[in-house]
Motif scaffolding. Structure first.
Motif, PDB file in Angstrom:
ATOM      1  N   LEU A   1       2.436 -16.099 -28.987  1.00 51.25           N
ATOM      2  CA  LEU A   1       3.190 -16.124 -27.739  1.00 51.25           C
ATOM      3  C   LEU A   1       3.200 -17.521 -27.116  1.00 51.25           C
ATOM      4  CD1 LEU A   1       4.771 -14.795 -25.460  1.00 51.25           C
ATOM      5  CD2 LEU A   1       2.594 -14.096 -24.457  1.00 51.25           C
ATOM      6  N   GLY A   2       2.054 -18.150 -26.996  1.00 47.46           N
ATOM      7  CA  GLY A   2       1.979 -19.487 -26.402  1.00 47.46           C
ATOM      8  C   GLY A   2       2.812 -20.493 -27.163  1.00 47.46           C
ATOM      9  N   THR A   3       2.722 -20.471 -28.470  1.00 44.63           N
ATOM     10  CA  THR A   3       3.507 -21.382 -29.302  1.00 44.63           C
ATOM     11  C   THR A   3       4.991 -21.134 -29.123  1.00 44.63           C
ATOM     12  OG1 THR A   3       1.724 -21.393 -30.935  1.00 44.63           O
ATOM     13  CG2 THR A   3       3.871 -22.180 -31.670  1.00 44.63           C
TER      14      THR A   3
ATOM     15  N   TYR B   1       1.893 -12.356 -19.491  1.00 46.82           N
ATOM     16  CA  TYR B   1       1.323 -13.665 -19.785  1.00 46.82           C
ATOM     17  C   TYR B   1       2.214 -14.846 -19.408  1.00 46.82           C
ATOM     18  CZ  TYR B   1      -2.546 -11.405 -22.099  1.00 46.82           C
ATOM     19  OH  TYR B   1      -3.652 -10.651 -22.351  1.00 46.82           O
ATOM     20  N   LEU B   2       3.487 -14.621 -19.192  1.00 48.47           N
ATOM     21  CA  LEU B   2       4.406 -15.705 -18.849  1.00 48.47           C
ATOM     22  C   LEU B   2       3.971 -16.506 -17.621  1.00 48.47           C
ATOM     23  CD1 LEU B   2       6.965 -17.069 -19.862  1.00 48.47           C
ATOM     24  CD2 LEU B   2       8.286 -15.488 -18.467  1.00 48.47           C
ATOM     25  N   PRO B   3       3.494 -15.890 -16.549  1.00 52.33           N
ATOM     26  CA  PRO B   3       3.077 -16.678 -15.377  1.00 52.33           C
ATOM     27  C   PRO B   3       1.959 -17.684 -15.673  1.00 52.33           C
ATOM     28  CG  PRO B   3       3.328 -14.390 -14.771  1.00 52.33           C
ATOM     29  CD  PRO B   3       3.458 -14.458 -16.263  1.00 52.33           C
ATOM     30  N   TYR B   4       1.133 -17.435 -16.682  1.00 52.48           N
ATOM     31  CA  TYR B   4       0.061 -18.359 -17.031  1.00 52.48           C
ATOM     32  C   TYR B   4       0.586 -19.669 -17.622  1.00 52.48           C
ATOM     33  CZ  TYR B   4      -3.033 -14.416 -16.254  1.00 52.48           C
ATOM     34  OH  TYR B   4      -3.701 -13.358 -15.683  1.00 52.48           O
ATOM     35  N   PHE B   5       1.819 -19.673 -18.077  1.00 50.88           N
ATOM     36  CA  PHE B   5       2.422 -20.869 -18.661  1.00 50.88           C
ATOM     37  C   PHE B   5       3.276 -21.634 -17.657  1.00 50.88           C
ATOM     38  CE2 PHE B   5       1.492 -18.166 -22.261  1.00 50.88           C
ATOM     39  CZ  PHE B   5       0.958 -19.063 -23.168  1.00 50.88           C
TER      40      PHE B   5
END
Length: 81
Positions: A8-10, A62-66
């Protein structure tokens, strides 16, 4: 994208990299994945194994963490039944 949750992060950072590249400037990103309900339907109907897979709810969580690392707007689409 129906990838594994560990990517996801990548996947999300690729949008940021593309927006800064001189060759491929983008204004926003579109991230497409299935929902939990769709995965459950496909498992019940066809026996598909979704263990470790991404879903709309995980991306949304998890999007808000990015937010600090990604300045490109990302539109998340969940494919549902």
């Amino acid at each position: 994208m129906f990838g594994h949750a560990s990517f996801l992060g990548t996947d999300l950072l690729k949008f940021q990299m593309a927006s800064y590249s001189n060759l491929d400037f983008i204004d926003f990103g579109v991230y497409i994945t299935t929902t939990k309900a769709m995965q459950k339907f496909l498992t019940n109907q066809y026996g598909h194994n979704w263990e470790g897979s991404l879903n709309f709810e995980k991306v949304e969580k998890y999007l808000p963490y990015f937010k600090s690392a990604i300045q490109v707007p990302i539109y998340v689409i969940g494919i549902d039944v």
